[in-house]
Design a protein around this motif. Structure first.
Motif, short mmCIF file in Angstrom:
data_model
loop_
_atom_site.label_atom_id
_atom_site.label_comp_id
_atom_site.label_asym_id
_atom_site.label_seq_id
_atom_site.Cartn_x
_atom_site.Cartn_y
_atom_site.Cartn_z
N MET A 1 -82.17 56.15 -37.92
CA MET A 1 -83.19 55.24 -38.42
C MET A 1 -83.05 55.10 -39.93
O MET A 1 -82.95 56.09 -40.65
CB MET A 1 -84.60 55.78 -38.08
N THR A 2 -83.04 53.85 -40.42
CA THR A 2 -82.91 53.62 -41.85
C THR A 2 -84.23 53.91 -42.55
O THR A 2 -85.29 54.04 -41.92
CB THR A 2 -82.51 52.16 -42.12
N LEU A 3 -84.14 54.01 -43.89
CA LEU A 3 -85.35 54.26 -44.67
C LEU A 3 -86.36 53.14 -44.48
O LEU A 3 -87.57 53.39 -44.34
CB LEU A 3 -84.98 54.39 -46.16
N MET A 4 -85.90 51.88 -44.47
CA MET A 4 -86.80 50.75 -44.29
C MET A 4 -87.49 50.81 -42.93
O MET A 4 -88.70 50.56 -42.82
CB MET A 4 -86.03 49.44 -44.42
N GLN A 5 -86.76 51.16 -41.88
CA GLN A 5 -87.36 51.27 -40.55
C GLN A 5 -88.41 52.37 -40.51
O GLN A 5 -89.47 52.20 -39.89
CB GLN A 5 -86.28 51.55 -39.51
#
Length: 252
Positions: A1-5
């Motif tokens: 999972m990305t930081l934005m997600q």
């Protein structure tokens, strides 16, 4: 999972908890009607003080707008619609919630701000009875409650303590709306027993009912248009991406 997600998921959870709190207090307030109309009325006064305060207004309507924007983002970004039954129920319930919020915002907050209509349970019930929308009022509360509880459960089910408490949590999720419906029905019977007539509806509200209906219609039309646009544009994007991938594979 990305930081934005991860950030978006936290914003979704935070905004969802605010609206779930609103629904909990709304259902609890209706449930007080099982005991008496007066007790429910005192609860309504406290609820209005909370949600009409500057922090309460910012929290509720800010959370609603943020949660809706994230829902639009999710609908647009969805790559497929092969969902498990629980997700379909959650999606249906979540899409039903704004209809309640729009009706609530127009019938109470907007009517109060523009025309000075101050709701109490007796006046609200008279409006619902004379307009024949008392069943709709009860029906719209349940989907939002289901959506919020399912969303919260999807976050908590990974914890052992939550899995142990699942029967109690499920019982709470089911019993509160039933108590709320029972309280609301009892309050309607009390108001009907008083012989309240159509003339008892606030005359200011009657005079401006057409304008309020127009606000409600326009907001709901905008809501459905945004939902449909997100789904359609998402499907078009998916179709274009599949075509690009197909051309690349043929070119390779």
């Amino acid at each position: 999972m990305t930081l934005m997600q991860a950030v978006l998921r936290r914003l979704q959870l935070a905004s969802g908890l605010v609206m779930l709190t609103y629904l909990f207090l709304h259902l609890l307030n209706h449930a007080l009607g099982v005991w008496s109309l007066e007790l429910a009325g005192r609860g309504l006064v406290l609820a209005l003080r909370l949600w009409r305060s500057a922090p309460g207004t910012v929290a509720l309507y800010g959370a609603a707008c943020l949660h809706f924007a994230l829902a639009i983002h999710t609908l647009y970004g969805r790559r497929h619609w092969s969902l498990p039954p629980a997700e379909w129920v959650r999606l249906w319930a979540g899409l039903s919630l704004p209809m309640l919020l729009v009706r609530h915002a127009v019938s109470t907050r907007l009517a109060s701000t523009l025309y000075g209509f101050e709701p109490d349970y007796e006046r609200v019930i008279v409006v619902l009875l004379t307009s024949g929308t008392q069943g709709l009022q009860l029906a719209l509360l349940a989907p939002g409650w289901i959506h919020g509880n399912l969303g919260l459960w999807f976050r908590l089910r990974h914890y052992e303590w939550a899995r142990r408490m699942k029967p109690a949590l499920l019982a709470f999720m089911v019993l509160l709306p039933l108590l709320s419906a029972a309280g609301f029905i009892r309050m309607m019977r009390v108001v009907e027993a008083k012989g309240v007539r159509i003339a008892a509806v606030d005359p200011t509200l009657v005079a401006h009912q057409a304008e309020l209906n127009a606000w409600r219609h326009d907001l709901l039309t905008l809501y459905f248009a945004l939902i449909a646009s997100a789904v359609i544009l998402g499907r078009l994007r998916n179709s274009l991406e599949r075509r690009r991938l197909s051309k690349r594979s043929l070119g390779a």
